[in-house]
Design a protein around this motif. Structure first.
Motif, PDB file in Angstrom:
ATOM      1  N   ALA A   1       0.828  -1.207   0.000  1.00 11.94           N
ATOM      2  CA  ALA A   1       0.000   0.000   0.000  1.00 11.94           C
ATOM      3  C   ALA A   1       0.864   1.260   0.000  1.00 11.94           C
ATOM      4  CB  ALA A   1      -0.926   0.001   1.205  1.00 11.94           C
ATOM      5  N   GLY A   2       0.600   2.141  -0.942  1.00 17.58           N
ATOM      6  CA  GLY A   2       1.333   3.404  -1.020  1.00 17.58           C
ATOM      7  C   GLY A   2       0.572   4.515  -0.322  1.00 17.58           C
ATOM      8  N   HIS A   3       1.320   5.354   0.420  1.00 16.67           N
ATOM      9  CA  HIS A   3       0.728   6.487   1.139  1.00 16.67           C
ATOM     10  C   HIS A   3       1.566   7.740   0.890  1.00 16.67           C
ATOM     11  CE1 HIS A   3      -1.882   3.884   3.719  1.00 16.67           C
ATOM     12  NE2 HIS A   3      -0.902   3.021   3.538  1.00 16.67           N
ATOM     13  N   THR A   4       0.912   8.888   0.896  1.00 15.15           N
ATOM     14  CA  THR A   4       1.611  10.169   0.743  1.00 15.15           C
ATOM     15  C   THR A   4       1.339  11.041   1.966  1.00 15.15           C
ATOM     16  OG1 THR A   4      -0.215  11.364  -0.323  1.00 15.15           O
ATOM     17  CG2 THR A   4       1.204  10.035  -1.753  1.00 15.15           C
ATOM     18  N   ASP A   5       2.024  12.190   2.010  1.00 16.22           N
ATOM     19  CA  ASP A   5       1.686  13.170   3.042  1.00 16.22           C
ATOM     20  C   ASP A   5       0.535  14.029   2.516  1.00 16.22           C
ATOM     21  OD1 ASP A   5       2.754  15.058   1.288  1.00 16.22           O
ATOM     22  OD2 ASP A   5       4.687  15.141   2.315  1.00 16.22           O
ATOM     23  N   ALA A   6       0.235  15.111   3.213  1.00 15.28           N
ATOM     24  CA  ALA A   6      -0.949  15.903   2.863  1.00 15.28           C
ATOM     25  C   ALA A   6      -0.676  16.997   1.843  1.00 15.28           C
ATOM     26  CB  ALA A   6      -1.542  16.515   4.132  1.00 15.28           C
ATOM     27  N   ALA A   7       0.549  17.086   1.344  1.00 16.18           N
ATOM     28  CA  ALA A   7       0.848  18.117   0.344  1.00 16.18           C
ATOM     29  C   ALA A   7       0.181  17.757  -0.983  1.00 16.18           C
ATOM     30  CB  ALA A   7       2.358  18.240   0.168  1.00 16.18           C
ATOM     31  N   GLY A   8      -0.390  18.738  -1.646  1.00 13.79           N
ATOM     32  CA  GLY A   8      -1.012  18.495  -2.943  1.00 13.79           C
ATOM     33  C   GLY A   8      -2.460  18.083  -2.827  1.00 13.79           C
ATOM     34  N   GLY A   9      -3.117  18.006  -3.978  1.00 17.11           N
ATOM     35  CA  GLY A   9      -4.531  17.672  -4.018  1.00 17.11           C
ATOM     36  C   GLY A   9      -4.770  16.183  -3.883  1.00 17.11           C
ATOM     37  N   GLU A  10      -6.023  15.826  -3.625  1.00 20.94           N
ATOM     38  CA  GLU A  10      -6.372  14.426  -3.416  1.00 20.94           C
ATOM     39  C   GLU A  10      -6.128  13.581  -4.664  1.00 20.94           C
ATOM     40  OE1 GLU A  10     -10.248  13.845  -1.859  1.00 20.94           O
ATOM     41  OE2 GLU A  10      -9.934  15.101  -0.094  1.00 20.94           O
ATOM     42  N   SER A  11      -6.543  14.074  -5.815  1.00 20.04           N
ATOM     43  CA  SER A  11      -6.386  13.323  -7.054  1.00 20.04           C
ATOM     44  C   SER A  11      -4.909  13.093  -7.374  1.00 20.04           C
ATOM     45  CB  SER A  11      -7.068  14.068  -8.201  1.00 20.04           C
ATOM     46  OG  SER A  11      -6.883  13.379  -9.415  1.00 20.04           O
ATOM     47  N   TYR A  12      -4.103  14.128  -7.203  1.00 21.07           N
ATOM     48  CA  TYR A  12      -2.668  14.019  -7.484  1.00 21.07           C
ATOM     49  C   TYR A  12      -2.017  12.997  -6.556  1.00 21.07           C
ATOM     50  CZ  TYR A  12       2.290  15.203  -7.491  1.00 21.07           C
ATOM     51  OH  TYR A  12       3.663  15.134  -7.546  1.00 21.07           O
ATOM     52  N   ASN A  13      -2.317  13.072  -5.268  1.00 23.33           N
ATOM     53  CA  ASN A  13      -1.713  12.165  -4.298  1.00 23.33           C
ATOM     54  C   ASN A  13      -2.190  10.728  -4.493  1.00 23.33           C
ATOM     55  OD1 ASN A  13       0.093  13.560  -2.293  1.00 23.33           O
ATOM     56  ND2 ASN A  13      -1.663  14.928  -2.245  1.00 23.33           N
ATOM     57  N   GLN A  14      -3.442  10.561  -4.864  1.00 23.52           N
ATOM     58  CA  GLN A  14      -3.954   9.217  -5.121  1.00 23.52           C
ATOM     59  C   GLN A  14      -3.184   8.577  -6.271  1.00 23.52           C
ATOM     60  OE1 GLN A  14      -6.094   7.351  -3.414  1.00 23.52           O
ATOM     61  NE2 GLN A  14      -5.816   5.682  -4.874  1.00 23.52           N
ATOM     62  N   ASP A  15      -3.025   9.331  -7.347  1.00 25.47           N
ATOM     63  CA  ASP A  15      -2.293   8.818  -8.510  1.00 25.47           C
ATOM     64  C   ASP A  15      -0.841   8.513  -8.155  1.00 25.47           C
ATOM     65  OD1 ASP A  15      -1.969   8.499 -11.567  1.00 25.47           O
ATOM     66  OD2 ASP A  15      -0.465  10.008 -11.086  1.00 25.47           O
ATOM     67  N   LEU A  16      -0.212   9.417  -7.397  1.00 20.62           N
ATOM     68  CA  LEU A  16       1.195   9.238  -7.028  1.00 20.62           C
ATOM     69  C   LEU A  16       1.373   8.002  -6.144  1.00 20.62           C
ATOM     70  CD1 LEU A  16       4.013  10.477  -7.313  1.00 20.62           C
ATOM     71  CD2 LEU A  16       3.549  11.817  -5.250  1.00 20.62           C
ATOM     72  N   SER A  17       0.466   7.799  -5.192  1.00 21.63           N
ATOM     73  CA  SER A  17       0.582   6.644  -4.298  1.00 21.63           C
ATOM     74  C   SER A  17       0.396   5.336  -5.065  1.00 21.63           C
ATOM     75  CB  SER A  17      -0.441   6.741  -3.157  1.00 21.63           C
ATOM     76  OG  SER A  17      -1.771   6.643  -3.635  1.00 21.63           O
ATOM     77  N   GLU A  18      -0.465   5.344  -6.059  1.00 27.40           N
ATOM     78  CA  GLU A  18      -0.682   4.145  -6.875  1.00 27.40           C
ATOM     79  C   GLU A  18       0.556   3.837  -7.719  1.00 27.40           C
ATOM     80  OE1 GLU A  18      -4.187   5.061  -9.080  1.00 27.40           O
ATOM     81  OE2 GLU A  18      -5.557   4.584  -7.427  1.00 27.40           O
ATOM     82  N   ARG A  19       1.126   4.872  -8.325  1.00 25.26           N
ATOM     83  CA  ARG A  19       2.312   4.663  -9.169  1.00 25.26           C
ATOM     84  C   ARG A  19       3.497   4.182  -8.334  1.00 25.26           C
ATOM     85  NH1 ARG A  19       4.581   8.874 -11.598  1.00 25.26           N
ATOM     86  NH2 ARG A  19       3.440  10.558 -10.554  1.00 25.26           N
ATOM     87  N   ARG A  20       3.613   4.672  -7.128  1.00 22.21           N
ATOM     88  CA  ARG A  20       4.723   4.260  -6.268  1.00 22.21           C
ATOM     89  C   ARG A  20       4.546   2.835  -5.758  1.00 22.21           C
ATOM     90  NH1 ARG A  20       6.072  10.008  -3.109  1.00 22.21           N
ATOM     91  NH2 ARG A  20       7.246  10.891  -4.867  1.00 22.21           N
ATOM     92  N   ALA A  21       3.330   2.452  -5.448  1.00 25.92           N
ATOM     93  CA  ALA A  21       3.073   1.061  -5.063  1.00 25.92           C
ATOM     94  C   ALA A  21       3.391   0.133  -6.233  1.00 25.92           C
ATOM     95  CB  ALA A  21       1.620   0.895  -4.618  1.00 25.92           C
ATOM     96  N   ASP A  22       3.006   0.549  -7.442  1.00 27.99           N
ATOM     97  CA  ASP A  22       3.305  -0.228  -8.647  1.00 27.99           C
ATOM     98  C   ASP A  22       4.809  -0.351  -8.858  1.00 27.99           C
ATOM     99  OD1 ASP A  22       0.705  -0.806  -9.358  1.00 27.99           O
ATOM    100  OD2 ASP A  22       0.495   0.923 -10.684  1.00 27.99           O
TER     101      ASP A  22
END
Length: 223
Positions: free
Chosen positions: A148-169
């Motif tokens: 499971a990928g997680h980010t901090d609270a910087a940036g918007g929800e959509s951006y962080n969701q995409d980033l966490s998915e790409r990093r988990a991948d």
């Protein structure tokens, strides 16, 4: 007087050398601390290994023991998401995975990535490699793991969701390519900034993490 002056000079020299040493010793420990975030293979195995089942004792009335094995509903859920792409998971499925994983053996890894990227940073490769060795160890090999990928609270929800998915991948791809772990044994999910580890400090590094959970669903017959 000359003897006294020489004695004073010697004392001052000793004090100066002592002060210099007292400054260099903490610096050496500080340098060591910089590597403390790299987790070892043994630490990962211990964290993800299922707890041993206690033997049943005849003649004693005891409360039912918690079964670490997945329930029928959990097994059905994991089977339904094994082999799925991270982006294909719905928000409902992501929450169901989180609920099923909350009581399972898990570990949070502080894996950093290049800025605004899903590329694993050079300083975190040691931790990812330790993870690969751990997941292929006899104690863990064959289970299904949630990454499971997680980010901090910087940036918007959509951006962080995409980033966490790409990093988990990215973690999954590395483990599959370098350690020949079956792709279907790694369920990747992104949570963006929705599950901060430290909500009181939403921008803290501790929130930027990859969580690995052992779902204990040994379904790969070849292993």
């Amino acid at each position: 007087m000359r003897l006294a002056a020489k004695g004073l000079t010697a004392i001052l020299s000793i004090i100066t050398v002592g002060a210099a040493l007292s400054l260099t010793i903490p610096l050496a420990f500080a340098a060591d601390d910089g590597n403390s975030k790299n987790v070892t293979e043994d630490e990962i195995v211990r964290a993800l290994a299922p707890p041993p089942k206690k033997p049943l004792t005849r003649g004693l009335s005891v409360a039912p023991q918690a079964d670490p094995a997945p329930s029928a509903a959990e097994s059905k859920l994991i089977q339904s998401v094994r082999g799925r792409s991270t982006r294909s998971l719905s928000s409902v499925e992501r929450e169901e995975i989180a609920s099923a994983a909350k009581d399972k053996p898990n570990i949070d890894l502080e894996i950093t990535f290049d800025y605004n990227s899903a590329n694993i940073s050079a300083k975190s490769l040691a931790s990812v490699q330790a993870l690969g060795r751990a997941l292929t160890s006899p104690d863990l090999k064959g289970s299904t793991f949630v990454v499971a990928g997680h980010t901090d609270a910087a940036g918007g929800e959509s951006y962080n969701q995409d980033l966490s998915e790409r990093r988990a991948d990215s973690i999954k791809r590395y483990l599959v390519d370098k350690y020949s772990i079956s792709a279907t044994d790694l369920v990747t999910v992104g949570y963006g900034k929705s599950k901060l580890k430290d909500p009181a400090q939403p921008m803290a590094e501790v929130n930027r993490r990859v969580q690995v959970v052992n779902m204990e669903n040994k379904t790969t017959a070849s292993k």
